[in-house]
Scaffold this motif. Structure first.
Motif, PDB file in Angstrom:
ATOM      1  N   GLU A  85       0.841  -1.198   0.000  1.00  0.00           N
ATOM      2  CA  GLU A  85       0.000   0.000   0.000  1.00  0.00           C
ATOM      3  C   GLU A  85       0.875   1.246   0.000  1.00  0.00           C
ATOM      4  O   GLU A  85       1.964   1.256   0.579  1.00  0.00           O
ATOM      5  N   ARG A  86       0.370   2.305  -0.663  1.00  0.00           N
ATOM      6  CA  ARG A  86       1.073   3.575  -0.712  1.00  0.00           C
ATOM      7  C   ARG A  86       0.129   4.704  -0.354  1.00  0.00           C
ATOM      8  O   ARG A  86      -1.011   4.726  -0.820  1.00  0.00           O
ATOM      9  N   LYS A  95       4.344   7.220   1.984  1.00  0.00           N
ATOM     10  CA  LYS A  95       4.563   6.110   2.907  1.00  0.00           C
ATOM     11  C   LYS A  95       4.216   4.811   2.196  1.00  0.00           C
ATOM     12  O   LYS A  95       3.158   4.682   1.595  1.00  0.00           O
ATOM     13  N   VAL A  96       5.139   3.865   2.248  1.00  0.00           N
ATOM     14  CA  VAL A  96       4.956   2.561   1.625  1.00  0.00           C
ATOM     15  C   VAL A  96       4.921   1.503   2.719  1.00  0.00           C
ATOM     16  O   VAL A  96       5.831   1.433   3.544  1.00  0.00           O
ATOM     17  N   SER A  97       3.874   0.715   2.739  1.00  0.00           N
ATOM     18  CA  SER A  97       3.771  -0.361   3.724  1.00  0.00           C
ATOM     19  C   SER A  97       3.433  -1.663   3.003  1.00  0.00           C
ATOM     20  O   SER A  97       2.753  -1.661   1.984  1.00  0.00           O
ATOM     21  N   GLU A 138       4.810  -6.999   9.191  1.00  0.00           N
ATOM     22  CA  GLU A 138       4.442  -5.763   8.504  1.00  0.00           C
ATOM     23  C   GLU A 138       5.620  -4.789   8.560  1.00  0.00           C
ATOM     24  O   GLU A 138       6.197  -4.563   9.625  1.00  0.00           O
ATOM     25  N   SER A 140       7.387  -0.955   6.800  1.00  0.00           N
ATOM     26  CA  SER A 140       7.042   0.297   6.118  1.00  0.00           C
ATOM     27  C   SER A 140       8.267   1.187   5.999  1.00  0.00           C
ATOM     28  O   SER A 140       9.208   1.104   6.798  1.00  0.00           O
TER      29      SER A 140
END
Length: 215
Positions: A85-86, A95-97, A138, A140
């Protein structure tokens, strides 16, 4: 890509990446795969295996690759990276996760390295992980584009080593929208001093008609 049956009982796979360079893992019933490029360049992939199953690593880009197999049963294994997700944060970047999944039967430790050929800064530039078999974690990072980077889709290249040491790479697409943070004027501001203003470092100078958009 696509998968086609051949008259001799084998299969032909036509594979490419829709954006950037990426690694794919192929599980087949054949120890060797003949690869043919779009320009007729041939090479052979050979893999170790057991119980009639062989794992091949293939690097793809936007140019199609033709993979010839003597037996059917080609399977593209799922990526260890899921739920990418961005979220765009203006001047703070994007933010990239994502979630890293350990699909192997052994503990997996290491780090994911991030790099950009276009000067996009990744913070942190590498993230460490430790996963038990079948575990997930997870992760990020924040990606900040440099000043002046054109609006559009840009890539950050991520690389990782699988539990057996095999390199694995995947691109991260970022939808960049140029922005600039404009600070508040000091309390001592006065229009009387306008002629003596000096351009501050990293200031955005708006003094051309082309910088004006109507509407």
């Amino acid at each position: 890509g696509g998968l086609f049956k051949k008259a001799d009982g084998g299969e032909l796979a036509v594979l490419w990446s829709t954006v950037g360079r990426r690694t794919v893992l192929l599980r087949t019933a054949t120890q060797e795969i003949e690869l043919m490029s779009l320009f007729g360049e041939a090479k052979t992939l050979r893999a170790e295996g057991r119980n009639g199953e062989f794992l091949h690593r293939l690097e793809l880009d936007e140019t199609p690759v033709y993979a010839h197999l003597t037996k059917p049963g080609l399977e593209i294994l799922p990526s260890p990276i899921i739920s990418l997700e961005r979220s765009f944060g203006g001047a703070n970047g994007c933010k990239v996760s994502f979630t890293l999944v350990n699909r192997y039967g052994v503990k997996w430790t290491g780090a994911i390295d991030f790099a950009s050929k276009e000067g996009i800064k990744c913070n942190p530039a590498a993230v460490k992980f430790a996963l038990e078999p079948k575990g997930r974690q997870e992760l990020s990072i924040a990606c900040v584009p440099p000043q002046g980077l054109a609006r559009g889709t840009h890539l950050v290249e991520a690389s990782i080593k699988l539990p057996d040491g095999t390199p694995f790479g995947f691109p991260i697409e970022l939808d960049i929208r140029p922005s600039f943070s404009i600070p508040h004027l000091p309390e001592s501001f006065s229009l009387k001093d306008a002629k003596s203003w000096a351009v501050a470092e990293n200031a955005l100078v708006a003094d051309k008609p082309s910088q004006v958009a109507l509407g």
